[in-house]
Design a protein around this motif. Structure first.
Motif, PDB file in Angstrom:
ATOM      1  N   ILE A 299       0.524  17.126   9.387  1.00  0.00           N
ATOM      2  CA  ILE A 299      -0.220  16.271   8.448  1.00  0.00           C
ATOM      3  C   ILE A 299       0.199  14.813   8.660  1.00  0.00           C
ATOM      4  O   ILE A 299       0.446  14.077   7.707  1.00  0.00           O
ATOM      5  N   ASN A 300       0.232  14.427   9.924  1.00  0.00           N
ATOM      6  CA  ASN A 300       0.577  13.047  10.284  1.00  0.00           C
ATOM      7  C   ASN A 300      -0.689  12.194  10.291  1.00  0.00           C
ATOM      8  O   ASN A 300      -1.174  11.773  11.328  1.00  0.00           O
ATOM      9  N   PHE A 301      -1.232  11.973   9.093  1.00  0.00           N
ATOM     10  CA  PHE A 301      -2.502  11.262   8.972  1.00  0.00           C
ATOM     11  C   PHE A 301      -2.353   9.811   9.439  1.00  0.00           C
ATOM     12  O   PHE A 301      -1.337   9.168   9.191  1.00  0.00           O
ATOM     13  N   PRO A 302      -3.393   9.275  10.094  1.00  0.00           N
ATOM     14  CA  PRO A 302      -3.298   7.893  10.591  1.00  0.00           C
ATOM     15  C   PRO A 302      -3.380   6.884   9.462  1.00  0.00           C
ATOM     16  O   PRO A 302      -4.013   7.121   8.428  1.00  0.00           O
ATOM     17  N   ASP A 303      -2.719   5.752   9.676  1.00  0.00           N
ATOM     18  CA  ASP A 303      -2.850   4.623   8.742  1.00  0.00           C
ATOM     19  C   ASP A 303      -4.216   3.975   8.940  1.00  0.00           C
ATOM     20  O   ASP A 303      -4.799   4.048  10.026  1.00  0.00           O
ATOM     21  N   PRO A 304      -4.720   3.308   7.908  1.00  0.00           N
ATOM     22  CA  PRO A 304      -5.973   2.551   8.104  1.00  0.00           C
ATOM     23  C   PRO A 304      -5.753   1.406   9.091  1.00  0.00           C
ATOM     24  O   PRO A 304      -4.629   0.918   9.263  1.00  0.00           O
ATOM     25  N   TYR A 305      -6.822   1.002   9.737  1.00  0.00           N
ATOM     26  CA  TYR A 305      -6.755  -0.141  10.646  1.00  0.00           C
ATOM     27  C   TYR A 305      -6.814  -1.435   9.835  1.00  0.00           C
ATOM     28  O   TYR A 305      -7.439  -1.497   8.769  1.00  0.00           O
ATOM     29  N   ASP A 306      -6.139  -2.437  10.368  1.00  0.00           N
ATOM     30  CA  ASP A 306      -6.238  -3.763   9.767  1.00  0.00           C
ATOM     31  C   ASP A 306      -7.543  -4.393  10.257  1.00  0.00           C
ATOM     32  O   ASP A 306      -7.632  -4.871  11.389  1.00  0.00           O
ATOM     33  N   VAL A 307      -8.542  -4.359   9.403  1.00  0.00           N
ATOM     34  CA  VAL A 307      -9.878  -4.846   9.780  1.00  0.00           C
ATOM     35  C   VAL A 307     -10.189  -6.182   9.127  1.00  0.00           C
ATOM     36  O   VAL A 307     -11.351  -6.551   8.969  1.00  0.00           O
ATOM     37  N   THR A 344       3.757  21.584   8.935  1.00  0.00           N
ATOM     38  CA  THR A 344       4.943  21.193   9.688  1.00  0.00           C
ATOM     39  C   THR A 344       5.166  19.691   9.624  1.00  0.00           C
ATOM     40  O   THR A 344       4.217  18.917   9.433  1.00  0.00           O
ATOM     41  N   LEU A 345       6.421  19.314   9.827  1.00  0.00           N
ATOM     42  CA  LEU A 345       6.786  17.910   9.940  1.00  0.00           C
ATOM     43  C   LEU A 345       6.503  17.352  11.328  1.00  0.00           C
ATOM     44  O   LEU A 345       6.663  16.153  11.555  1.00  0.00           O
ATOM     45  N   HIS A 346       6.107  18.194  12.252  1.00  0.00           N
ATOM     46  CA  HIS A 346       5.968  17.791  13.642  1.00  0.00           C
ATOM     47  C   HIS A 346       5.088  16.548  13.782  1.00  0.00           C
ATOM     48  O   HIS A 346       4.016  16.452  13.194  1.00  0.00           O
ATOM     49  N   ASP A 347       5.567  15.596  14.574  1.00  0.00           N
ATOM     50  CA  ASP A 347       4.861  14.346  14.867  1.00  0.00           C
ATOM     51  C   ASP A 347       4.756  13.393  13.684  1.00  0.00           C
ATOM     52  O   ASP A 347       4.000  12.409  13.735  1.00  0.00           O
ATOM     53  N   GLN A 348       5.507  13.662  12.599  1.00  0.00           N
ATOM     54  CA  GLN A 348       5.537  12.679  11.510  1.00  0.00           C
ATOM     55  C   GLN A 348       6.224  11.407  11.980  1.00  0.00           C
ATOM     56  O   GLN A 348       7.189  11.453  12.750  1.00  0.00           O
ATOM     57  N   LYS A 349       5.738  10.269  11.505  1.00  0.00           N
ATOM     58  CA  LYS A 349       6.402   9.008  11.842  1.00  0.00           C
ATOM     59  C   LYS A 349       7.832   9.013  11.322  1.00  0.00           C
ATOM     60  O   LYS A 349       8.745   8.495  11.958  1.00  0.00           O
ATOM     61  N   SER A 350       8.015   9.570  10.158  1.00  0.00           N
ATOM     62  CA  SER A 350       9.348   9.710   9.585  1.00  0.00           C
ATOM     63  C   SER A 350       9.325  10.902   8.643  1.00  0.00           C
ATOM     64  O   SER A 350       8.271  11.279   8.127  1.00  0.00           O
ATOM     65  N   THR A 351      10.492  11.471   8.413  1.00  0.00           N
ATOM     66  CA  THR A 351      10.573  12.613   7.498  1.00  0.00           C
ATOM     67  C   THR A 351      10.109  12.208   6.107  1.00  0.00           C
ATOM     68  O   THR A 351       9.457  12.982   5.403  1.00  0.00           O
ATOM     69  N   SER A 352      10.435  10.985   5.718  1.00  0.00           N
ATOM     70  CA  SER A 352      10.085  10.535   4.370  1.00  0.00           C
ATOM     71  C   SER A 352       8.582  10.385   4.167  1.00  0.00           C
ATOM     72  O   SER A 352       8.100  10.392   3.030  1.00  0.00           O
TER      73      SER A 352
END
Length: 982
Positions: A299-307, A344-352
């Motif tokens: 569930i490593n969802f992407p951040d929004p783009y700075d548009v 899973t935590l896999h590919d999370q930017k950080s655990t937090s």
């Protein structure tokens, strides 16, 4: 009914976590702790669906003894009152590399071995390492364990994340106070696979996704051959692979289409993989559901783009904007379609960041029950450890969380994570929640104090009247320290006070700016109301998906229609030639009738006056719609399949449809003499990869001659052949081996199944056709002679820009030609090319097609065909046949497509003008009677795309205004692959 404790209590309790019970106790005075710990008055989630209000959890020696509503607590118990608090099973991360580092990357430079492995006694390919065991490289990491516990995890399933066959994993609890003999629940928990080569190995093969899939298939064939005692030498890799067959088999896919690819391998070898997904499965949930696979979902969802910069915003594709918007719905969609999955935590930017993403998934529709299952019972079930972890059933590990409330409420505080009965404090559960609004009386003045933020890290906002004052707050062990400036900002007030459990107020001492002391009192007027509780949370706006889920995708997949085309100029590509003022009826996906004054019988009528109707264009040689083109790691890659790497979302498909192309042969590249197996496609935009491949597709393979295969174009010296003479010897060697293989197979003797030899034997037996990349006459002659030596024929020479020199020999051999209309002089071996080539070969009786080999040219093949009218004096109809019926004949699909004839598939194109004209536009392109391109609809889609991008940009701007982290705009360039793309 009250539950009493008898001998059952002792039976359910495990061994001591301090040492093995058979270790001698002769170092000082030691005694076992046989006390119980009882947690009373808590809301207890024994499982996600079995919940107790005001229940009691009783543990002893790291195990759950009992959880119930009416539990008699033994006298030798430590009692912890959790009135108003919640207990959950600790989470399980089923896909981790905790305590196991990846090997160092192999040094660059030097020669990469084509075949030779770096190890003796193991499998021939270095990237196959099932003999690896995570436990042998495991080292407990206290710092990382603390991070994981703070995120709610108590158990991780770890493995070496390197290589294609990665070996076995280990199931480990995150108990700092124990040792590895206590922590390790299984030293072989699962067997792991992936689609990624080892970073530590230099062996060149495989160099592509299709090569990896072929290698996995051959690995399983070899393992079975080895298991039956057919290999005299020792192979520790295959032994380990076979020995671990009984373990859970976990496959890293990391993409919705790779999930399907992994499942196909599993189906072929009767393996039920648990598959690590990619987070985009919502885009093809029907295909995912059909696999019946259990997924592990990141569930490593992407951040929004700075548009904020409109010029930079133009770089972002609609596909990427959509994925940002839709990705958080992935768990919900899987739940709605009854697909079993763990998180899973896999590919999370950080655990937090895991918790925020989990809450976002719940905001987007994932139920809290399913979220808890995905973190507890499902991982335990996958690993076959439901009796030990994932719940608080009697006898399970005492791994549980204590929280202030609903674990999936944003304002909930996680107090403790108990692992194997050992307490790990995250936040002080005795800490009172001081957040809220107060009237603060200090120094003969009254201020308005608002305390927000996290329970243990609050934020303060202080006002005197309407003026906001600069302030700073700290809160620890129920002590509050607060400092603030006066209105002028030149004096500082410092307050220290305490809150008590029986009061909502905070009182204590204040140190005034003049150094004198006084008292203060903060009286709470209203309690803190979090964003989730105050009703201001808006339901997320999620744009609908399309098929495919990129720009120009369709909201619904095209369906067959009954259409009567009236009064068209019909180019039949048959003996009937070009028919004026003729009707064509399409029904049930077929060309039902051709004639004048036809009745539709309810069919939609299209007035074609002044317009032209043709069969769909067929591109005999293309490289669009592929994820990989070359498997260059070996001089023969006959075992690889382009069907394995079809990319149904490639925008080139839509563009080809706009140019009237309905079918294409997706060919392997020309990096090696013997390339891979072809994929013959109907360009059904929005269908799956499998849905595009022809049913009962003829079998083809790509061969190549010339500069590319001897690697002179990229200065590689690590692979045979290096000369044109070596290319000929390569063919002879492989066909001789295939001949011997085929003889042994047909004899009935036991034989090692070899996918590469199987493919080459099909050529010898006339079951598979060769399409050969070729340029100069000497090599064209050479391959025909090699084929005749082994009693088969080459089907097609493609490119063949010196075909006009050897047309008589080609006729004698019986080979067709697929060429360029007017390409020449773009490299040395095409210096003798001429634009009259196609017409000359056609005049000698060769079946000639015009191909593209180029994504840009493919959508203008009608104009490429027209060039033969100028260069060679072809008639318009004969020129048109070069992109319709002739390539159909070369591909052995002319009984189905390539011309307008009753009974054939309704793959047809309506043109605004003569199809050979530069002014002609494809107004409608049909495949199997369904409209896959419509010019008017295309115009509507362009406007819809603009509106959707504007909506998504506004949503991203709102996210930025709320303080969300953003990512820089990126331009997504889809690489156009060619013959020599590596």
């Amino acid at each position: 009914m009250r539950i009493r404790f008898f001998v059952l209590v002792t039976f359910l309790c495990g061994v001591s976590l301090s040492a093995q019970d058979y270790f001698p106790k002769n170092d000082g005075v030691k005694a076992e702790n046989n006390n119980y710990t009882a947690f009373i008055n808590a809301k207890i989630f024994i499982t996600p669906t079995k919940i107790l209000d005001k229940g009691t959890l009783l543990i002893k020696k790291g195990k759950v003894v009992l959880a119930g509503k009416t539990v008699t607590v033994p006298k030798n118990s430590v009692i912890i009152d959790l009135q108003g608090k919640f207990i959950y099973p600790s989470f399980i991360d089923i896909y981790s590399d905790f305590g196991v580092n990846k090997p160092n990357k192999a040094p660059s430079g030097g020669r990469s071995a084509q075949y030779e492995p770096s190890r003796e006694g193991f499998y021939w390919n270095d990237h196959i390492m099932p003999e690896n065991n995570a436990i042998s490289k495991f080292k407990y990491d206290n710092k990382k364990a603390k991070e994981l516990r703070e995120a709610g995890f108590g158990t991780v399933n770890t493995h070496i994340q390197d290589g294609i066959a990665r070996g076995s994993g280990a199931l480990v609890t995150l108990n700092d106070t124990g040792n590895d003999s206590d922590r390790i629940l299984a030293d072989k928990s699962a067997q792991y696979f992936s689609l990624t080569k080892s970073v530590a190995k230099r062996q060149a093969y495989p160099s592509s996704l299709m090569g990896t899939l072929a290698l996995l298939r051959q690995m399983y064939f070899d393992a079975d051959w080895y298991a039956h005692g057919n290999i005299a030498t020792k192979d520790l890799s295959l032994e380990a692979l076979n020995a671990n067959k009984g373990l859970v088999q976990i496959f890293e896919a990391k993409d919705k289409d790779n999930v399907l690819r992994a499942d196909k391998i599993g189906d072929k070898f009767n393996i039920n993989y648990t598959i690590l997904a990619g987070g985009n499965e919502f885009e093809n949930v029907a295909g995912i559901e059909a696999t019946n696979a259990t997924l592990i979902v990141p569930i490593n969802f992407p951040d929004p783009y700075d548009v904020s910069d409109p010029y930079l915003a133009e770089y972002i594709s609609l596909e990427d904007m959509r994925f940002w918007n839709q990705a958080p719905t992935n768990p919900k969609v899987l739940e709605e379609n009854n697909i079993t999955f763990g998180l899973t935590l896999h590919d999370q930017k950080s655990t937090s960041s895991f918790r925020n993403n989990l809450l976002k998934a719940i905001d987007h529709g994932l139920s809290k029950t399913k979220a808890l299952e995905a973190l507890t019972t499902v991982p335990a079930q996958i690993l076959g450890k439901s009796n030990l972890i994932g719940s608080l059933q009697n006898g399970s590990q005492a791994n549980f969380l204590i929280s202030s409330g609903d674990i999936f409420d944003k304002e909930t505080v996680l107090y403790e994570n108990w692992v194997q009965g050992q307490q790990h404090i995250i936040n002080n559960k005795e800490l009172k929640d001081i957040r809220g609004n107060y009237n603060l009386a200090a120094g003969n003045k009254t201020y308005q104090l608002s305390i927000t933020g996290e329970l243990d890290k609050p934020k303060a906002e202080l006002k005197e009247g309407v003026q906001k004052l600069t302030s700073k707050i700290n809160y620890e062990d129920n002590w509050v320290t607060l400092s603030f400036n006066n209105k002028e900002g030149n004096m500082v007030f410092r307050l220290t006070g305490m809150t008590t459990s029986n009061s909502d107020n905070i009182s204590g001492k204040v140190l005034l700016p003049d150094g004198s002391e006084s008292t203060f009192n903060a009286t709470r007027t209203t309690a803190f109301i979090g964003k989730e509780k105050d009703g201001v949370n808006e339901k997320p706006i999620v744009v609908p998906i399309t098929f495919p889920n990129i720009g120009y995708g369709y909201s619904d997949q095209p369906k067959q229609e009954s259409i009567l085309f009236k009064n068209a100029t019909v180019w039949t590509s048959e003996e009937a030639g070009i028919l004026e003022h003729t009707d064509v009826l399409v029904k049930n996906g077929k060309i039902a009738k051709i004639g004048k004054d036809l009745k539709g019988g309810g069919a939609t009528i299209v007035d074609c006056k002044g317009k032209h109707l043709t069969a769909g264009i067929i591109d005999e040689h293309t490289h669009i719609a592929a994820l990989a083109i070359n498997e260059s790691g070996q001089n023969s890659s006959a075992e690889v399949k382009m069907e394995d790497v079809v990319n149904p979302e490639h925008i080139g498909i839509y563009r080809d449809l706009a140019g009237g192309v309905t079918s294409a042969q997706l060919l392997h590249g020309s990096a090696n003499p013997i390339g891979g197996q072809s994929a013959i496609l109907k360009l059904k935009w929005g269908a799956s990869a499998d849905g595009m491949i022809y049913d009962n597709s003829p079998k083809f393979i790509k061969f190549a001659l010339g500069e590319n295969v001897k690697q002179s174009n990229w200065n590689s010296y690590s692979r045979f052949p290096q000369t044109r003479m070596g290319v000929e010897q390569t063919f002879i060697n492989y066909f001789q081996r295939a001949k011997e293989y085929d003889i042994k197979k047909k004899s009935g003797q036991p034989f090692r199944f070899d996918e590469e030899m199987e493919t080459l034997a099909e050529i010898i037996n006339g079951e598979r056709f060769i399409s050969c990349h070729s340029y100069v006459q000497s090599e064209i002659n050479m391959l025909m002679k090699v084929a005749e030596k082994f009693n088969f024929k080459v089907n097609t020479f493609t490119h063949i820009l010196e075909g006009y020199k050897v047309a008589d020999k080609m006729v004698e051999h019986g080979v067709g030609a697929s060429t360029f209309s007017d390409w020449w002089a773009y490299k040395y071996e095409v210096n003798d090319a001429i634009p009259y080539n196609a017409a000359i070969m056609q005049s000698q009786g060769i079946t000639v097609a015009i191909n593209s080999d180029d994504a840009e040219m493919s959508r203008r093949l009608n104009q490429e065909a027209a060039k033969t009218v100028k260069y060679g004096g072809m008639t318009e109809l004969e020129a048109w046949k070069m992109v319709t019926i002739n390539p159909a004949k070369l591909l052995h699909i002319d009984d189905r497509v390539g011309s307008i004839k009753e009974g054939k598939d309704a793959d047809i194109v309506l043109w605004s003008n003569n199809p050979l004209s530069v002014y002609a536009k494809a107004e409608k392109t049909m495949i199997d009677g369904a409209v896959y391109f419509d010019l008017e609809k295309d115009k509507q889609q362009r406007e819809a795309i603009k509106k959707e991008k504007a909506l998504l940009i506004n949503l991203m701007l709102k996210e930025k205004d709320k303080g969300s982290p953003t990512q820089e705009p990126k331009k997504k360039n889809q690489e156009q692959l060619h013959c020599d793309s590596l």
